[in-house]
Write an enzyme that holds these catalytic residues in place. Structure first.
Site, PDB file in Angstrom:
ATOM      1  N   HIS A 194       0.744  -1.302  -0.091  1.00  9.12           N
ATOM      2  CA  HIS A 194       0.074  -0.202   0.099  1.00  9.12           C
ATOM      3  C   HIS A 194       0.759   1.244  -0.150  1.00  9.12           C
ATOM      4  CE1 HIS A 194       0.362  -0.177   4.471  1.00  9.12           C
ATOM      5  NE2 HIS A 194       0.587   1.118   4.317  1.00  9.12           N
ATOM      6  N   ASP A 224       0.200  -7.325   1.723  1.00  4.78           N
ATOM      7  CA  ASP A 224       0.760  -6.272   1.817  1.00  4.78           C
ATOM      8  C   ASP A 224       2.103  -5.886   1.689  1.00  4.78           C
ATOM      9  OD1 ASP A 224       0.208  -3.514   1.636  1.00  4.78           O
ATOM     10  OD2 ASP A 224      -0.060  -3.359   3.697  1.00  4.78           O
ATOM     11  N   ASN A 297       5.394   5.123   8.843  1.00  6.95           N
ATOM     12  CA  ASN A 297       6.285   3.905   9.392  1.00  6.95           C
ATOM     13  C   ASN A 297       5.972   2.870   8.276  1.00  6.95           C
ATOM     14  OD1 ASN A 297       6.336   5.392  12.411  1.00  6.95           O
ATOM     15  ND2 ASN A 297       8.113   4.134  11.723  1.00  6.95           N
ATOM     16  N   SER A 298       4.892   2.684   7.567  1.00  2.00           N
ATOM     17  CA  SER A 298       4.432   1.487   6.783  1.00  2.00           C
ATOM     18  C   SER A 298       5.517   1.244   6.011  1.00  2.00           C
ATOM     19  CB  SER A 298       3.316   1.737   6.141  1.00  2.00           C
ATOM     20  OG  SER A 298       2.065   2.038   6.715  1.00  2.00           O
TER      21      SER A 298
END
EC number: 3.4.21.107
Length: 589
Positions: A194, A224, A297-298
């Site tokens: 994402h 993901d 932070n993803s």
């Protein structure tokens, strides 16, 4: 002129907990409206500084007789010695009550957390990167007059850039920021799917200011994960994956990433929980941590105290978008298999059994005649799939996969997906062959197919009202079998349900497929146990107590037999309009 537009903030509202806070992906935004992405942090050393030996502690006073016991202060403790590739070693500090210069006889328990993780962070920071993307999106309000700021205002550039019509296509560029980390010195980088989305361009920024355009190698929306590749022209600092199965609740972990565009940020916390299902995908098995994880932070790494990547930060629970101490990371052991496939093939190649499953609960276990409450119940076999050879039947309970215990219906798909396509696997099952005998343990072998191919097959075979699964049971009614023709007409009321036979009129009014069999439920008493179990009009009863029924009178006859046998519940196999099949246990009295 460089684009200075506010960045896109993709937010995932995948779960609401306890009236709470939405589940969000940990995306970031630039700190200033219209500003460029925050600059990377200053260049950091590529190796940790050697630990300085601590100064000796003073000699502790001996307690006097009768004096109250002295409270132990929160003194620093020795940092954990890392294995190869982990934190650098340091001389142990003296313990309370140790004479000056004396060596510590035993390590101090880490009661207050590690004294410092500076050396560990110093070693890991160079391998963590900022990932920025740009994507052209359709320009809303095309043809609206251009916004104008006062003459000489710096905001005019922002307005021009925000509303620019790229190449007359009615598009403008939108940016987003996330995190990632290098796992190979050749320039292989891991991040979240994402984070990169459908980006037109992907840029990787290092802590020392280096910037490179990245190429997408492969991505997997189900977990993901995404794999990027850059050409730096030199070996890059990198980190390695650890064993996330060794993590225990309470272990210390460190998150490094790019929160709110502030690159190179380090936060500490513990593992709060394991095996979390947040309804983000079919393979949910998240690590929960209270280490501060925010937007941006993803895709960043979650490290253990040995400097190994044990998780990939991906989502948070938050009412505002900021950290409240509930963050989620993809376990390393789940990620490694997917990453290896993406690197080798550019896509995933997951194993597939070709069955539909239902969770096993206490009621269904009793109805199936088994004394275990772990496992996954087979609810259907996909025609043409790997299991469409008589190996598995509706009502079988799968309790093990290749010797590994299957706790529930969500565990088995993950185990199968992690197994190489074409592998012949052993399944431990419990099968009830008669109503009077308990379920028997059996072992069956099935050669796994490929999930991606199976999904295409099922999508092509699906039709409105169709049933894409097969009961595959001895004595079961097959589509088109004349034995499915109702033996008698009439409507029956039982267990809070109105049941009737299936005829041409009923097929039309309830939009049933031509090969629909069993007894049709036309109404359900809203105050009945059946209604509480989710039974609805339009469903069909195809089995009672694992025995096939062809019409309403057979349903009633079998329920009457259960009553005579002293049974308190009836195990019904129901088929919904969309073809979904599930077991329901309805009290007889």
């Amino acid at each position: 002129m460089a684009m200075r537009a506010p960045i896109l903030l993709p937010v995932l509202f995948a779960a609401l907990l306890a009236g709470a806070a939405p589940l969000r992906h940990a995306e970031a935004q630039t700190p200033q409206l219209g500003g460029k992405p925050a600059p990377a942090t200053p260049k950091l050393p590529t190796a940790p500084s050697p630990a300085q030996p601590p100064s000796p502690e003073g000699e502790a006073k001996k307690p006097q007789a009768g004096a109250p016991e002295e409270t132990v202060p929160a003194l620093p403790v020795p940092p954990v010695e890392g294995k190869s590739g982990g934190a650098s070693e340091a001389s142990p500090k003296a313990l309370p009550g140790t004479a000056p210069g004396a060596a510590a006889s035993a390590p101090t328990p880490m009661r207050y957390g590690p004294a410092s993780v500076a050396d560990l962070a110093d070693k890991l920071l160079p391998a963590v990167v900022n990932v920025s993307t740009a994507q052209g999106v359709k320009q809303p309000g095309r043809g609206v007059p251009q916004l104008q700021a006062p003459e000489g205002s710096p905001l005019q550039d922002f307005f021009d850039d925000l509303l620019r019509d790229k190449n007359g296509a009615g598009e403008r560029s939108v940016q987003s920021l996330g995190s990632g980390f290098v796992i190979d010195p050749s320039g292989v980088i891991i991040t979240n799917n994402h984070v990169i989305g459908d980006a037109d361009t992907i840029t990787v920024n290092f802590a020392n200011g280096d910037q490179f355009d990245a190429k997408l190698i492969g991505k997997d929306p189900k977990t993901d994960l995404a794999v990027l590749k850059i050409d730096a022209g030199k070996p890059l600092p990198f980190v390695k994956f650890g064993d996330s199965e060794k993590l225990r609740i309470g272990d210390w972990v460190m998150a490094i990433g790019n929160p709110f565009g502030l690159g190179g940020s380090v936060s500490m916390g513990i593992v709060s929980a394991r095996g979390r299902n947040i309804n983000a995908g079919p393979y949910d098995n998240f690590i929960q941590t209270d280490a501060a994880i925010n937007r941006g932070n993803s895709g960043g790494p979650l490290f253990d105290m040995e400097g190994d990547v044990v998780g990939i930060n991906t989502a948070i629970i938050s009412p505002t978008g900021g950290s409240i101490g509930i963050g989620f990371s993809i376990p390393a052991n789940l990620a490694v298999n997917v990453i290896d496939q993406l690197r080798e093939y550019g896509e995933t190649r997951r194993g597939w059994l070709g069955i539909r499953l239902q969770a096993l609960n206490e009621e269904i276990a009793r109805g199936l005649g088994i004394d275990k409450e772990h496992g996954a119940v087979v609810m259907g076999v996909v025609p043409g799939g790997p299991s469409d050879n008589g190996s598995l039947k509706v009502g079988d309970v799968i309790v093990s996969f290749e010797g590994r215990k299957v706790e529930g219906s969500s565990d088995l798909p993950r185990m199968v997906a992690e197994t190489k396509v074409g592998t012949t696997v052993k399944l431990g099952i419990l099968r009830k062959t008669s109503r009077s005998e308990p379920a028997k343990p059996l072992t069956v072998e099935i050669k796994l197919g490929r999930l991606e191919d199976g999904e295409k097959t099922m999508a092509a075979a699906e039709k409105p009202g169709g049933d894409t699964s097969r009961a595959n049971k001895p004595g079961g009614t097959k589509p088109g079998d004349k034995s499915a023709t109702p033996s008698s007409a009439g409507t029956i009321e039982t267990l809070g349900m109105t049941i009737t036979n299936i005829d041409a009129a009923k097929r039309k009014s309830f939009e049933l497929p031509d090969d629909a069999n069993g007894a049709l439920i036309t109404a359900v008493d809203p105050n009945s146990d059946a209604a509480e179990k989710g039974v609805e009009a339009g469903m069909r009863i195809t089995e009672v107590a694992q025995e096939t029924v062809a019409n309403a009178s057979e349903v009633k006859a079998k329920i009457d037999t259960l009553k005579q046998d002293g049974r308190r519940n009836a195990l019904l196999l129901l088929t919904a309009k969309n073809g979904d099949v599930r077991f329901v246990v309805v009290p007889i009295e």
